[in-house]
Design an enzyme around this catalytic site. Structure first.
Site, PDB file in Angstrom:
ATOM      1  N   SER A   1     -13.603 -11.207  98.644  1.00 49.14           N
ATOM      2  CA  SER A   1     -15.429 -10.095  98.235  1.00 49.14           C
ATOM      3  C   SER A   1     -16.247 -10.337  99.368  1.00 49.14           C
ATOM      4  O   SER A   1     -15.834 -11.706  99.945  1.00 49.14           O
ATOM      5  CB  SER A   1     -15.737 -10.202  96.553  1.00 49.14           C
ATOM      6  OG  SER A   1     -16.490  -9.942  96.628  1.00 49.14           O
TER       7      SER A   1
ATOM      8  N   GLU B   1      -8.785  -9.185  96.616  1.00 51.46           N
ATOM      9  CA  GLU B   1      -9.108  -9.861  96.421  1.00 51.46           C
ATOM     10  C   GLU B   1      -9.569 -11.381  95.859  1.00 51.46           C
ATOM     11  O   GLU B   1      -9.120 -10.943  94.680  1.00 51.46           O
ATOM     12  CB  GLU B   1     -11.016  -9.265  96.055  1.00 51.46           C
ATOM     13  CG  GLU B   1     -11.882  -7.832  96.556  1.00 51.46           C
ATOM     14  CD  GLU B   1     -12.818  -8.039  97.286  1.00 51.46           C
ATOM     15  OE1 GLU B   1     -13.409  -6.903  98.051  1.00 51.46           O
ATOM     16  OE2 GLU B   1     -13.291  -8.018  95.525  1.00 51.46           O
TER      17      GLU B   1
ATOM     18  N   ASP C   1     -14.670  -2.875  91.757  1.00 49.34           N
ATOM     19  CA  ASP C   1     -14.214  -4.132  91.723  1.00 49.34           C
ATOM     20  C   ASP C   1     -14.259  -5.657  90.837  1.00 49.34           C
ATOM     21  O   ASP C   1     -13.388  -6.294  90.476  1.00 49.34           O
ATOM     22  CB  ASP C   1     -14.008  -4.953  94.039  1.00 49.34           C
ATOM     23  CG  ASP C   1     -13.964  -4.120  94.345  1.00 49.34           C
ATOM     24  OD1 ASP C   1     -13.101  -2.776  94.120  1.00 49.34           O
ATOM     25  OD2 ASP C   1     -13.446  -4.370  95.585  1.00 49.34           O
TER      26      ASP C   1
END
Length: 550
Positions: free
Chosen positions: A466, A439, A78
């Protein structure tokens, strides 16, 4: 054994022929076939050290009397996907992981699984597969990264480098300092160092009983992690022989314990997506209200990054998840684990090694780390990591600054167009509108680095955050803008009222005005019109369901 369907009887001579071609011995046909779903990749820091762990798992399976077979599962970082179009795929990859593990396990009729995971969406995806397949399974999470050191301070990637972008933009640090920091913050393999999504999910996996004791907090490069991998290999063969299945372990009690530990740790808001999705595969409904109910009666005992200044290595040295369980003994409910020992027994056998990290007698907060807010902006709920919100900002009123994408919001923040007293609204970033519910760590971290997020600016989104997000950042707003949610009706200048203490989130508009505005809304064109994400949009459910697919 399940695997007898591919290896026993005269009719399976062709199947056995193919097994023999891989070096399988005839005597192996009487042993359980164990799949190792490895998410090793050179692309993800949390996964680059998995080759060693694969070896130790293989050795354990062989020592236990099974036959190991490694197969691959995808992994996404991510942090690397953050802030560009790649992040659309992150949450959606959870379903790909689950589907892939299901497919391989069923095609090859594996008797059991060791699921080698680590980062944000891979662990929940593998847990979903385990619950769906309901064949003996055990999770090995590959462990956290060591903290970095720069300018005599311990550092992490999520908090330090993302916020450093805002510090650089506001002139607080030089370009040279920014470069030095980014070289120092991540010293090696492992998941990001604080209580972000990967490590939160590792802790909850152990709490739910799907990992061996100590697995969640053992660091990625440690011998302890290798030993746990070896023991997990031995244990999976025992689970197959005893016919202990994931749904024997993943009960409603297990999920309640996981939420309790989540609240005590001050974990990532992404767990509010993942736990319901895993529960759904186990045939259990996990409503959003349960998170808030448990949060209100669970003290926050730990304060790791991003809310505090401690790291996973500190939690491990303090006794890890078993020590947290000990602190929460009276709040836990009986639940089986892959170890064969009930979770309450594990709690009773454990102790806290550092009460400055796990504060039993002097909690950081008297409520858990996550709160669920509702109101005319979020009729079906929204989520905030209240552990990372200052007391001053828990009741806040401000003027809306509205953006129809993360990219537009980020540009305005970097151009210094956001001022004290603003409530930044980022919409059309939900599961459908995103697509994929991106996110928002970029905008939140830059606001933090510029000195705005701590006590003067809020951020609302139908996307998500996040686990590293700090400040008054409310996500998962449902219904989302793309599905006609009230967030689509908000205009610049509208007054937004947030009250975490009372669990409310409202815009100062009448119901009639919201309905009238929604009737005039022109939805943006879909951002992705082909491929997997175009199909995903047709199946994904709202955020309050866990963004499951139907």
């Amino acid at each position: 054994m399940r695997s007898d369907q591919v290896k026993k009887g005269a009719v399976r001579a062709p199947n056995r022929c193919l097994l023999y071609s891989m070096g399988i011995s005839p005597r192996d046909l009487n042993k359980p076939f164990i799949g190792i779903a490895s998410s090793f990749t050179d692309l993800v820091p949390g996964h680059v050290a998995m080759r060693d762990l694969e070896r130790y798992i293989e050795r354990g399976i062989a020592a236990g009397g099974g036959v190991p077979f490694i197969f691959g599962a995808p992994a996404i970082c991510d942090g690397i996907a953050m802030g560009h179009s790649g992040m659309h795929y992150s949450l959606a990859s959870r379903e790909i992981v689950a589907d892939l593990v299901e497919t391989v396990a069923n095609v090859h009729m594996l008797d059991g699984l060791v699921l080698l995971s680590n980062c944000d969406k891979i662990t929940p995806g593998m847990l979903m597969a385990a619950a769906r397949l309901n064949i003996p399974a055990i999770i090995v999470t590959a462990g956290a990264m060591m903290s970095g050191v720069y300018d005599k301070k311990r550092r992490s990637m999520v908090r330090d480098t993302f916020e450093a972008v805002g510090q650089f933009q506001s002139g607080k640090i030089t370009e040279q300092q920014l470069g030095e920091l980014e070289m120092a913050a991540c010293p090696g393999a492992g998941a990001c160092q604080g209580m972000y999504t990967a490590n939160t999910m590792a802790c909850l996996t152990e709490t739910m009983g799907m990992s061996l004791q100590g697995c969640a907090t053992a660091l990625a490069v440690s011998a302890k992690k290798k030993r746990i991998s070896y023991e997990s290999g031995i244990r999976i063969v025992e689970l197959v022989r005893d016919n202990v299945k994931p749904r024997d372990i993943l009960t409603l009690n297990a999920f309640k314990n996981a939420i309790t530990v989540d609240m005590a740790l001050g974990g990532s808001t992404n767990t509010v997506l993942h736990l319901p999705a895993i529960a759904n595969e186990a045939g259990i409904e996990l409503p959003l209200e349960l998170f808030d109910e448990i949060s209100k009666k669970t003290p926050q005992l730990c304060c790791l990054e991003p809310a505090g200044d401690q790291y996973m290595e500190d939690l491990d040295n303090s006794g890890g998840v078993p020590a947290v369980l000990f602190a929460l003994t009276d709040k836990l409910v009986t639940s089986k684990t892959v170890t064969g020992v009930d979770i309450k027994e594990i709690a009773n056998m454990s102790k806290i090694l550092d009460d400055k990290v796990i504060r039993l007698k002097n909690p950081y907060k008297f409520e858990g780390g996550i709160a669920v807010l509702r109101g005319n902006i979020a009729l079906r709920g929204s989520v905030v990591k209240q552990a990372a919100v200052s007391e001053k900002m828990k009741v806040f009123t401000g003027k809306a600054r509205v953006f129809n994408s993360e990219d537009d919001a980020m540009k305005a923040i970097l151009d210094r167009k956001i001022a004290s007293g603003n409530v930044v609204i980022i919409r059309y970033e939900g599961p459908v509108g995103g697509p994929g519910m991106r996110e928002m760590l970029g905008p939140t971290s830059v606001l933090q680095g510029m000195g705005l997020a701590a006590d003067s600016v809020a951020l609302l989104t139908d996307g998500r955050f996040s686990g590293g997000t700090r400040g008054l950042c409310i996500g998962h707003i449902s219904p989302e803008a793309a599905l006609g949610g009230a967030i689509a009706a908000i205009n610049d200048g509208d007054i937004i009222k947030i009250n975490i203490l009372e669990r409310t989130l409202n815009v100062e508009l009448s119901d009639d005005e919201i309905i009238a505005r929604l009737a005039k809304v022109i939805k943006p064109e879909p951002k992705i019109k082909t491929g997997y994400m175009a199909r995903y949009v047709k199946l994904v459910q709202p955020a309050d369901t866990g963004a499951i697919l139907k």
